[in-house]
Scaffold this active site. Structure first.
Site, short mmCIF file in Angstrom:
data_model
loop_
_atom_site.label_atom_id
_atom_site.label_comp_id
_atom_site.label_asym_id
_atom_site.label_seq_id
_atom_site.Cartn_x
_atom_site.Cartn_y
_atom_site.Cartn_z
CG ASN A 1 -2.15 -7.25 8.71
OD1 ASN A 1 -1.80 -6.07 8.62
ND2 ASN A 1 -3.09 -7.77 7.93
CG ASN B 1 -6.57 -0.64 0.73
OD1 ASN B 1 -7.68 -1.09 0.99
ND2 ASN B 1 -5.54 -0.78 1.53
CG ASN C 1 -8.31 -5.48 2.64
OD1 ASN C 1 -7.51 -6.13 3.29
ND2 ASN C 1 -8.04 -4.25 2.23
CB THR C 2 -7.96 -8.50 6.50
OG1 THR C 2 -7.90 -7.08 6.68
CG2 THR C 2 -6.67 -8.98 5.88
N GLY D 1 -0.71 -1.26 9.40
CA GLY D 1 -1.09 0.15 9.32
C GLY D 1 -0.49 0.90 8.15
N GLY E 1 -7.28 -16.34 1.49
CA GLY E 1 -6.98 -17.68 1.93
C GLY E 1 -6.50 -18.63 0.85
CB THR F 1 -1.90 -15.21 4.48
OG1 THR F 1 -2.67 -14.04 4.80
CG2 THR F 1 -1.30 -15.76 5.76
CB CYS G 1 -6.75 -0.51 4.88
SG CYS G 1 -5.48 -1.04 6.04
N GLY H 1 0.81 -1.21 0.00
CA GLY H 1 0.00 0.00 0.00
C GLY H 1 0.84 1.26 0.00
#
Length: 299
Positions: free
Chosen positions: A67, A125, A190-191, A70, A242, A264, A128, A44
């Site tokens: 995670n 993005n 995204n996560t 940041g 994943g 990951t 986040c 990012g």
């Protein structure tokens, strides 16, 4: 056999790397032939240099990890002056993940990247979960998502991919909003926002308390969301969440993703991307598939 397209961006195969898990690509050059990848999405990038969140900012969880880095990065100016000259001649699509805390920052960063001849696309993005301002704040509201995409669209003239958050009531609503605002493609997920507690020390593992959950544990959620979005929009969908094998990648392709990103799993096996590419080739050979696009969206 494996060639695919995202808008006017041609990928030699559908396997890309997810932002934040592959550095600027050069860090993995000792492990794999980078030219074999469909694309590399660099970490990012924001308007100014960021130090990221305080440590600890990563924690292992069952079948995944949290995670809260940041968006630590050198800033777009330093990227253009120092990093871009080192990676501009890589024989793959190098895509910059652009983030920000305001619409103005998104636009200013995207405009600077637009001037780089060998960067054919950006991934915007708006999703986040690890920054206090901006980021997921834009991605969870359809109107705000559309505003930032529309503003960036006016200053960015190449392929515009928008990265979506799963931390919403309806990801389809957000996807349709950014499509209407001018996105050429969407990437998801995204996560997921998560948290873990160290019971011996009686405190959260992460300095930020919560962070982004990724890894195999999120894959069923990601596959479901990609399937929903692929049936709701006309622009290409990129699937991630994943993926650690060719079979995982095939799930995303079969539910409608035109390409995938591996994240990951790069931390576990730095050569996983080329193994997935080889696995896709093997699958196509076993099943008599001459073009990977034959199976995209068959579910």
């Amino acid at each position: 056999m494996l060639e695919t397209k995202i808008h006017n961006l041609t990928l030699k195969n559908p396997v890309m790397t997810a932002s934040g898990t592959f550095g600027y690509g050069e860090e993995f050059a000792d492990f794999i032939d980078l030219s074999r990848l469909g694309g590399i999405i660099v970490k990012g990038t924001t308007g100014e240099r960021r130090q990221g969140n305080p440590y600890p900012r990563m924690a292992e969880t069952p079948s995944g990890m949290l995670n809260a880095v940041g968006l630590q990065n050198v800033g777009v100016g330093n990227f253009c002056r120092e990093v871009y000259p080192r990676i501009k001649d890589l024989d793959t699509n190098v895509i910059v993940n652009v983030s920000g805390s305001s619409i103005e920052e998104y636009c200013a960063t995207a405009e600077q990247v637009d001037a780089l001849d060998n960067i054919p696309a950006i991934e915007l993005n708006i999703s986040c979960p690890n920054v206090k301002k901006g980021g997921m704040g834009f991605g969870t509201n359809p109107d705000m998502a559309a505003q930032v995409v529309s503003a960036v669209r006016k200053v960015y003239h190449k392929t515009l991919i928008v990265k979506l958050t799963p931390n919403v009531t309806s990801v389809v609503e957000i996807a349709k909003a950014v499509e209407g605002a001018g996105a050429d493609s969407v990437s998801l997920i995204n996560t997921l926002l998560g948290m873990a507690v160290d019971v011996e020390r009686q405190r959260p593992y992460l300095s930020t308390i919560t962070g982004g959950l990724s890894g195999p544990c999120v894959k069923p959620v990601a596959v479901r969301m990609v399937w929903q979005v692929a049936h709701a929009v006309q622009i290409p969908v990129i699937g991630l969440g994943g993926i650690a094998s060719a079979a995982d990648a095939l799930e995303f392709l079969m539910v409608g993703a035109k390409a995938v990103q591996v994240g990951t799993a790069n931390f576990i096996d730095p050569a996983i991307t080329v193994k997935i590419i080889d696995g896709l080739t093997g699958y196509c050979n076993r099943h008599g598939i001459k073009d990977i696009n034959e199976i995209i969206g068959i579910i």
